[in-house]
Motif scaffolding. Structure first.
Motif, mmCIF file in Angstrom:
data_model
loop_
_atom_site.group_PDB
_atom_site.id
_atom_site.type_symbol
_atom_site.label_atom_id
_atom_site.label_comp_id
_atom_site.label_asym_id
_atom_site.label_seq_id
_atom_site.Cartn_x
_atom_site.Cartn_y
_atom_site.Cartn_z
ATOM 1 N N SER A 1 2.181 -0.810 3.169
ATOM 2 C CA SER A 1 0.947 -1.070 2.580
ATOM 3 C C SER A 1 0.863 0.029 1.421
ATOM 4 O O SER A 1 0.256 -0.026 0.295
ATOM 5 N N HIS A 2 1.045 1.277 1.835
ATOM 6 C CA HIS A 2 0.837 2.239 0.931
ATOM 7 C C HIS A 2 1.797 2.484 -0.299
ATOM 8 O O HIS A 2 1.556 2.764 -1.386
ATOM 9 N N SER B 1 -2.764 -6.373 7.779
ATOM 10 C CA SER B 1 -3.217 -6.745 8.816
ATOM 11 C C SER B 1 -2.219 -6.762 10.008
ATOM 12 O O SER B 1 -1.106 -6.550 9.814
ATOM 13 N N LEU C 1 -9.490 -8.613 8.768
ATOM 14 C CA LEU C 1 -9.255 -9.445 7.297
ATOM 15 C C LEU C 1 -8.871 -10.914 7.910
ATOM 16 O O LEU C 1 -8.359 -11.100 8.982
ATOM 17 N N VAL D 1 -0.804 -3.300 -1.047
ATOM 18 C CA VAL D 1 -1.457 -4.624 -0.417
ATOM 19 C C VAL D 1 -1.976 -4.223 1.032
ATOM 20 O O VAL D 1 -1.506 -3.299 1.723
ATOM 21 N N GLU D 2 -3.032 -4.749 1.290
ATOM 22 C CA GLU D 2 -3.693 -4.350 2.315
ATOM 23 C C GLU D 2 -2.982 -4.859 3.783
ATOM 24 O O GLU D 2 -2.354 -6.109 3.761
ATOM 25 N N SER E 1 -7.134 -8.655 13.609
ATOM 26 C CA SER E 1 -7.667 -8.010 12.270
ATOM 27 C C SER E 1 -9.054 -8.306 11.774
ATOM 28 O O SER E 1 -9.250 -9.616 11.936
ATOM 29 N N SER F 1 -0.261 -10.223 1.587
ATOM 30 C CA SER F 1 -0.491 -9.679 2.927
ATOM 31 C C SER F 1 0.767 -8.804 3.479
ATOM 32 O O SER F 1 1.453 -9.503 3.519
#
Length: 316
Positions: A47-48, A55, A72, A52-53, A70, A31
């Motif tokens: 993240s880009h 939060s 998530l 990875v997502e 978040s 994360s």
């Protein structure tokens, strides 16, 4: 603030994160966690870069509380995560957010866009800002007097509600090409006095750029032209606006020096925006002041364009 300012632009951060891509991928984070709001842009960039997502955590300075903010869920204990914040400063934000995650059994590494001599923590990934005052794009309003006055009156933002960032915007504007038409350079070269007289008789533009609070007119005209320039401004309803003219002993009339004069004066005034009529000047001003919102105003077509001047091939 005695240290020289080191502006960290979005472009600078994006290229820096890209340079770390291989190392970040090798970490295999489960994360990417950004501290709202300063850490959010970095978390999205990472993240880009990694897939990875992201939060987010929300931090309240007033009581040093940290909350998960978040959709998530918080990663499971034992997960390896990356905590992103704009700066590892002298305050408690990064330390408190790090402790919040570690208490939940997470393995945490940290990434900040900068750290300096007073940083409480040295991030695992960070731009070395020791010896400088780091300034980020979302902090451009802190240079305005209104923001500083409000910040002090609210106990550094703890005892009252600060206004929205854009409400602190302050503008400085060019003169020729903004309030009145430019005289062609060849007119000055052919007969300086005749060109000056021609300029004195010009009528102002009917259409002006869309402006917020204008703190000053900053012109490349030399100081010796003050009397006749002030007379024109007073005659056409702009006499109360402060005017800063070029001191030829400090800045000559070359494009680079005129742009430096305008950029330096705008920053001294604590403005967030500068509106310039000449595209080359606009590019040079943006180069001198990377976090200043520089707008090239095309009076003929009534169009404004935001200008950036990141060097091509420039290294992080």
């Amino acid at each position: 603030m005695n240290e020289p300012v080191l502006p960290i632009s979005y472009e600078h951060m994006d290229r820096w994160v890209a340079s770390l891509q291989s190392a970040l991928l090798a970490e295999a984070f489960s994360s990417i966690i950004g501290v709202l709001r300063g850490g959010a842009p970095l978390a999205l960039m990472v993240s880009h870069a990694t897939g990875v997502e992201p939060s987010f955590l929300r931090y309240r300075r007033a009581d040093r509380s940290v909350t998960w903010d978040s959709s998530l869920p918080i990663p499971q204990a034992g997960s390896k995560v990356l905590l992103c914040e704009d700066i590892a400063g002298a305050g408690h934000t990064l330390k408190d957010c790090l402790s919040f995650l570690q208490r939940r059994g997470l393995q945490v590494k940290t990434l900040t866009a900068g750290y300096h001599d007073l940083s409480r923590l040295r991030p695992d990934y960070g731009i070395d800002g020791r010896g400088y005052f780091l300034l980020f794009p979302w902090e451009r309003q802190v240079n305005t007097q209104a923001y500083r006055d409000h910040w002090v009156s609210t106990g550094c933002g703890r005892t009252g509600q600060m206004a929205q960032d854009h409400e602190y915007d302050a503008y400085a504007i060019d003169l020729d090409g903004i309030l009145l038409p430019d005289i062609p350079d060849q007119h000055y070269a052919a007969d300086l006095q005749a060109a000056l007289c021609e300029r004195d008789q010009l009528e102002p533009f009917e259409r002006l750029p869309p402006l917020g609070l204008v703190k000053a007119i900053i012109t490349g005209r030399p100081e010796m032209d003050r009397a006749r320039t002030q007379a024109w401004l007073s005659r056409h309803g702009h006499g109360e606006t402060p005017m800063i003219m070029r001191d030829p002993q400090l800045h000559n009339d070359s494009p680079e020096q005129v742009a430096a004069h305008k950029a330096q004066a705008t920053l001294r005034l604590g403005c967030t925006h500068f509106v310039e009529s000449d595209p080359v000047q606009a590019i040079l001003i943006a180069q001198y002041a990377p976090l200043l919102r520089v707008i090239w105003w095309d009076a003929r077509n009534g169009l404004g364009r935001l200008i950036g001047a990141l060097g091509w091939g420039q290294q992080v």
